[in-house]
Motif scaffolding. Structure first.
Motif, short mmCIF file in Angstrom:
data_model
loop_
_atom_site.label_atom_id
_atom_site.label_comp_id
_atom_site.label_asym_id
_atom_site.label_seq_id
_atom_site.Cartn_x
_atom_site.Cartn_y
_atom_site.Cartn_z
N ILE A 38 -11.25 -1.91 -12.69
CA ILE A 38 -10.10 -1.05 -12.44
C ILE A 38 -9.08 -1.73 -11.54
CG2 ILE A 38 -9.40 1.13 -11.35
CD1 ILE A 38 -12.39 2.04 -12.03
N LEU A 39 -7.83 -1.52 -11.86
CA LEU A 39 -6.75 -2.02 -10.99
C LEU A 39 -6.09 -0.82 -10.32
CD1 LEU A 39 -4.77 -4.13 -9.91
CD2 LEU A 39 -3.46 -3.89 -12.01
N ARG A 40 -6.08 -0.85 -9.00
CA ARG A 40 -5.45 0.23 -8.25
C ARG A 40 -4.39 -0.37 -7.35
NH1 ARG A 40 -9.75 2.90 -5.35
NH2 ARG A 40 -9.36 1.65 -3.53
N ILE A 41 -3.23 0.20 -7.38
CA ILE A 41 -2.14 -0.34 -6.56
C ILE A 41 -2.08 0.39 -5.22
CG2 ILE A 41 0.36 -0.57 -6.42
CD1 ILE A 41 -0.84 -2.55 -8.32
N GLU A 42 -2.25 -0.36 -4.16
CA GLU A 42 -2.27 0.23 -2.81
C GLU A 42 -0.89 0.10 -2.17
OE1 GLU A 42 -5.78 -0.13 -0.57
OE2 GLU A 42 -6.77 0.69 -2.36
N ASP A 43 -0.04 1.02 -2.53
CA ASP A 43 1.35 0.96 -2.08
C ASP A 43 1.66 2.03 -1.04
OD1 ASP A 43 1.01 3.05 -3.78
OD2 ASP A 43 2.84 2.72 -4.93
N THR A 44 0.72 2.21 -0.12
CA THR A 44 0.96 3.24 0.90
C THR A 44 1.89 2.77 2.00
OG1 THR A 44 -1.07 2.57 2.04
CG2 THR A 44 -1.22 4.42 0.51
N ASP A 45 2.14 1.48 2.04
CA ASP A 45 3.12 0.99 3.00
C ASP A 45 4.49 1.04 2.32
OD1 ASP A 45 4.79 -0.27 4.74
OD2 ASP A 45 3.43 -1.93 5.18
N GLN A 46 5.18 2.12 2.56
CA GLN A 46 6.44 2.35 1.86
C GLN A 46 7.53 1.36 2.23
OE1 GLN A 46 7.24 5.16 -0.61
NE2 GLN A 46 5.24 4.18 -0.71
N THR A 47 7.39 0.75 3.38
CA THR A 47 8.46 -0.18 3.79
C THR A 47 8.31 -1.55 3.14
OG1 THR A 47 7.18 -0.85 5.73
CG2 THR A 47 8.73 0.96 6.02
N ARG A 48 7.11 -1.89 2.73
CA ARG A 48 6.92 -3.24 2.19
C ARG A 48 6.64 -3.29 0.69
NH1 ARG A 48 3.13 -7.15 4.87
NH2 ARG A 48 1.57 -5.56 4.49
N SER A 49 6.18 -2.21 0.12
CA SER A 49 5.83 -2.23 -1.30
C SER A 49 7.07 -2.25 -2.19
CB SER A 49 5.00 -0.99 -1.63
OG SER A 49 3.81 -0.99 -0.88
N THR A 50 6.99 -3.06 -3.26
CA THR A 50 8.10 -3.09 -4.21
C THR A 50 7.58 -3.02 -5.64
OG1 THR A 50 8.06 -5.50 -4.42
CG2 THR A 50 9.44 -4.60 -2.67
N ALA A 51 8.41 -2.45 -6.50
CA ALA A 51 8.04 -2.34 -7.90
C ALA A 51 7.94 -3.71 -8.56
CB ALA A 51 9.05 -1.46 -8.63
N SER A 52 8.82 -4.62 -8.14
CA SER A 52 8.81 -5.95 -8.77
C SER A 52 7.52 -6.68 -8.44
CB SER A 52 10.02 -6.76 -8.33
OG SER A 52 9.99 -6.99 -6.94
N SER A 53 7.03 -6.47 -7.24
CA SER A 53 5.79 -7.11 -6.86
C SER A 53 4.62 -6.56 -7.67
CB SER A 53 5.55 -6.90 -5.36
OG SER A 53 4.29 -7.39 -5.00
N GLU A 54 4.68 -5.27 -7.93
CA GLU A 54 3.62 -4.65 -8.74
C GLU A 54 3.59 -5.27 -10.14
OE1 GLU A 54 3.43 -0.30 -8.61
OE2 GLU A 54 2.91 -0.33 -10.73
#
Length: 482
Positions: A38-54
RNA sequence: GGCCCCAUCGUUCAGCGGUUAGGACGCGAGGUUUUCAUCCUCGAAACCAGGGUUCGAUUCCCUGUGGGGUCACCA
């Protein structure tokens, strides 16, 4: 019951080889036993997470052939697989922790916390939460929260006793509870921290085996405490050694290219790269170190996995790569070569060179610097340092630029416009004229004094290659006589 | 610094109480090749230290040392 495993990368920055490494072991274990990856995206850091990185993470993992069975983009019945879409779930679960006393509300301001840490540091104590809000009456806390007072929710760690993390690779690891901090579980923005989200998600997603890097060992007991608080059966834990730089420190982009994209754009075959990652922590036995992903899956056993932190040795990677390229049949190699050389950017290269070539045959020599890793700076070295500038400050500005293209939003995407915008502001900010900075960047990135428009060139070179060249240029300057 | 993890050639993986301590990369020397690369042969190269346990420790235990990780409202 077939295992369910996951990787949980954070979509910040470029896809990391460490993520690929951990993904490989999760994948191999899952597939060996007919389980689910399973791949889970841990984007709870709203200041650093980006869609492009995902998206970059998806691309990198798919390139390697580590396909997942459930994830944000492919779905699955235990979703959503993006933590930012699960905040209601965390809030709901954290409430049960508050209700049964495993967690408590904390109204301390970040100013107070900073002050507290400063004092602890002065007294040579270990920095940790001092329990200021631990004794608050839950009713009072509840009404203060209801009144809208900003607060976080912390884990109430027992003051005595110990908590044991059972690592299947290393045996039991015991921690004194007195050593464990009252970790924040829910931030004041309503988002969970890693610890809460990770435990809640792993449980709800039915994760049976948590396979991750050893940098998580220290927070293991907090996770165990959370499972206890929820009354859940914890998964089995496996902590792999961390990939290292040549000096044995944790692999970092300061000292090594750590982006999977880098190895991709420099033309390593995905199978080679995967094989190389595999031998860093896995042994086939029979002194065999060249094998495919499928072969690794077939032979996967935990007894064949080592726990030491292996050095990521690019020299050996090159040796593997050379062997594999030589082993390809000529037609396949031709296709791979053509694809690598012209697949993605042929139109760009044509556009950039058409005004500057007189014969078709000029093309390859003209665009040659768009290929390859390091370049030779011998010829341009005398021209690199601008008049009225010192070698030292030239190196410094290149280092700053290198950092800048990581941090700056406009530059990070590495588009022509973004680079132009960033570079102009960068020059101004550092007191350099574009006339000084741009030729320097050109020399550093291409090893030449002439090239197409700088930003078109940088964009076409690609971020990873530019990064590599800039580092090379700094090094060339460093060893230069003046 | 506290806590935790790790410890075999320079690097990586073997070895799981008794071995001439093995393979690979890298390095050195030869050979094939007009050159280079490839390829072949050979070689140098390691059990961190000190205590135990044992008839016997690289292997098990302890201590030290070394390396690493972690100590955030980042993951």
């Amino acid at each position: 019951m077939p295992p369910r495993v996951r990787i949980a990368p954070s979509p910040t920055g470029d896809p990391h080889v460490g993520t690929a490494y951990i993904a490989l072991f999760n994948y191999a274990f899952a597939k060996k036993h007919g389980g689910t990856f399973i791949l889970r995206i841990e984007d709870t850091d709203q200041t650093r997470s980006t869609a492009s990185s995902e998206v970059a993470i998806y691309d990198a993992l798919r390139w390697l052939g580590l396909d997942w069975d459930e994830g944000p983009d492919v779905g699955g019945d235990r979703g959503p697989y993006r933590q930012s879409e699960r905040t209601a779930i965390y809030r709901e679960h954290v409430q049960t922790l508050i209700d049964n006393g495993t967690a408590y509300r904390c109204f301390c301001t970040s100013e107070r916390l900073a002050q507290m840490r400063a004092e602890q540091e002065r007294n040579k104590q270990n920095p940790r939460y001092d329990g200021h809000c631990r004794g608050l009456d839950p009713k009072d806390a509840q009404s203060r929260a209801a009144a809208g007072e900003p607060h976080v929710i912390r884990l109430r760690v027992p003051e005595e006793g110990e908590t044991t993390l059972h690592d299947e690779l290393r045996g039991p690891i015991a921690f004194q509870n007195a050593e464990i901090d009252d970790q924040v579980l829910l931030k004041s923005d309503g988002f969970p921290t890693y610890h809460l989200a990770n435990v809640v998600d792993d449980h709800l997603m039915g994760i049976t085996h948590v396979i991750r890097g050893e940098d998580w060992i220290t927070s293991g007991p907090k996770h165990v405490l959370l499972y206890q608080g929820f009354g859940w059966e914890p998964p089995l834990f496996f902590h792999l050694g961390l990939l290292r730089n040549g000096d044995k420190s944790k692999l970092s982009k300061r000292k090594n290219p750590v982006s999977v994209d880098h190895y991709r754009s420099l033309g390593y075959l995905p199978s080679t790269f995967l094989n190389f990652l595999a031998i860093l922590g896995f042994s086939m036995g029979e002194d065999r170190e060249r094998f495919s992903l499928d072969e690794m899956v077939a032979e996967f056993e935990w007894s064949k996995v080592s726990t030491g932190g292996p050095v990521f040795d690019p020299v050996k990677l090159d040796a593997f790569s050379g062997d594999d390229i030589r082993a390809m049949d000529p037609a396949a190699l031709r296709d791979a070569l053509v694809e690598h050389a012209f697949g993605g950017r042929i139109d760009t290269l044509v556009e950039l060179s058409r005004e500057r070539i007189n014969r078709l045959d000029d093309f390859i020599p003209y665009v040659s610097f768009f290929f390859g890793g390091e370049v030779d700076y011998a010829a341009v070295l005398p021209k690199m340092v601008p008049k009225k500038r010192e070698k030292k400050e030239t190196m410094k500005i290149l280092k700053a630029y290198l950092e800048g293209i990581e941090k700056d939003d406009a530059a990070r995407a590495f588009t022509v416009d973004g680079l132009a915008e960033f570079s102009k502001a960068f020059a101004q900010q550092h007191g350099w004229k574009p006339k000084e900075l741009y030729p320097l960047l050109r020399c550093a990135a291409t090893g030449r004094t002439a090239s197409p428009s700088l930003f078109e060139t940088l964009a076409a070179l690609g971020k990873d290659r530019v990064r590599l060249r800039l580092r090379g240029a700094i090094e060339a300057l460093r060893v230069a006589p003046q």
